[in-house]
Design an enzyme around this catalytic site. Structure first.
Site: not given
Ligand code: KIV
Length: 272
Positions: A36-37, A75, A105, A107, A174
């Site tokens: 999600d970055s 994510d 993924k 969180e 992280e």
């Molecule tokens: O969204 C992302 O890029 C991440 C990484 C920081 C692991 O979750």
């Protein structure tokens, strides 16, 4: 899991489009994260909170088209899985069915273990993510390094154990202190993937835009910049502007031509 037991380091990188996914595939990275970055480094959001499933799914599909070998992980965005296990399964299912991802993924620590277990149980592999969790960073006082104290270490180790027991196939750490990341890596049987968590994790992940110098915002201390792509693009655009303004682009080799007979007809028509 095999790489962990064989002591081979896992290489993971983010990718948000077809060309970079194809490059990552050709290079042989082990895994691609559609994180999600994306919301920050591509869409320009201030943080990852506003990112939606609808925004990430087309990105997943582009990455899927570019990369066939690495393990593809999508994510789950903020508030797309927290409300209930049913919602989490539904969202994870969309990442697999519509996005072409092979895993998701999620969180959070022990508070999301039940959700991780539910999603894993339906056959969708889940990567955990603890330490700094950007989706809830505000709640934890911002992007603060985790695992500085013994209490914090106990909490992180507990979270990692709980995620592994819930069925997570790996855990992203992280911005966890190197000491605590090492303890977690030695404690859990699943691989740890570090980002800003030192040298003893089973693998490392970086945001591609940080690594190649393409994000105009702050580059975190832990991200190694391997190339200055923003500088290269800037130079190319400056050169293009100069060429256009001076009339030296396009050149002969860039133009298309008529057939000779058609050109002769055009010339004679213009003379009439
Ligand atoms: O969204 C992302 O890029 C991440 C990484 C920081 C692991 O979750």
């Amino acid at each position: 899991m095999r790489m962990k037991t064989e002591n081979r380091r896992i290489v993971m990188v983010t990718s948000y489009d077809y060309p970079t996914a194809a490059i990552a595939d050709a290079v042989g990275v082990d895994s691609i994260l559609v994180g999600d970055s994306y919301g920050m480094v591509v869409l320009g959001y201030e943080n990852t909170i506003p990112v939606t499933v609808e925004e990430l799914l087309p990105v997943c599909r582009a990455v899927r088209r570019g990369a066939t070998h690495p393990l593809l992980i999508g994510d789950l965005p903020f508030m797309s899985f927290q409300v209930s296990s049913e919602e989490a399964i539904r969202t994870a299912g969309r990442f697999v069915k519509e996005g072409g991802m092979e895993a998701v993924k999620i969180e959070g620590g022990s508070e999301v273990s039940k959700i991780v277990a539910s999603v894993s149980r339906v056959g969708i592999p889940v990567l955990g993510h603890i330490g700094v969790t950007p989706q809830t960073a505000t709640l934890h006082g911002g992007y603060k390094i985790q695992g500085r104290s013994v209490n914090s270490s106990d909490k992180l180790v507990g979270d990692a154990k709980s995620l592994a027991e819930a069925g997570a196939f790996g855990i992203v750490l992280e911005m966890v202190t190197e000491e605590v990341a090492k303890v977690i890596t030695e404690t859990v049987s699943v691989p740890t993937i570090g980002i800003g968590s030192g040298r003893f994790c089973d693998g490392q992940v970086l945001v591609l835009h940080d690594m190649i110098g393409l994000y105009p915002g702050l580059t975190p201390k832990f991200a190694k910049r391997y190339v200055d792509v923003a500088g290269m693009i800037k130079q190319a655009l400056q050169d293009f502007s100069v060429d256009v303004r001076n009339g030296v682009f396009p050149e002969e080799r860039h133009v298309f031509r008529m057939d000779e007979d058609q050109r002769a007809r055009l010339d004679s028509k213009r003379k009439i």
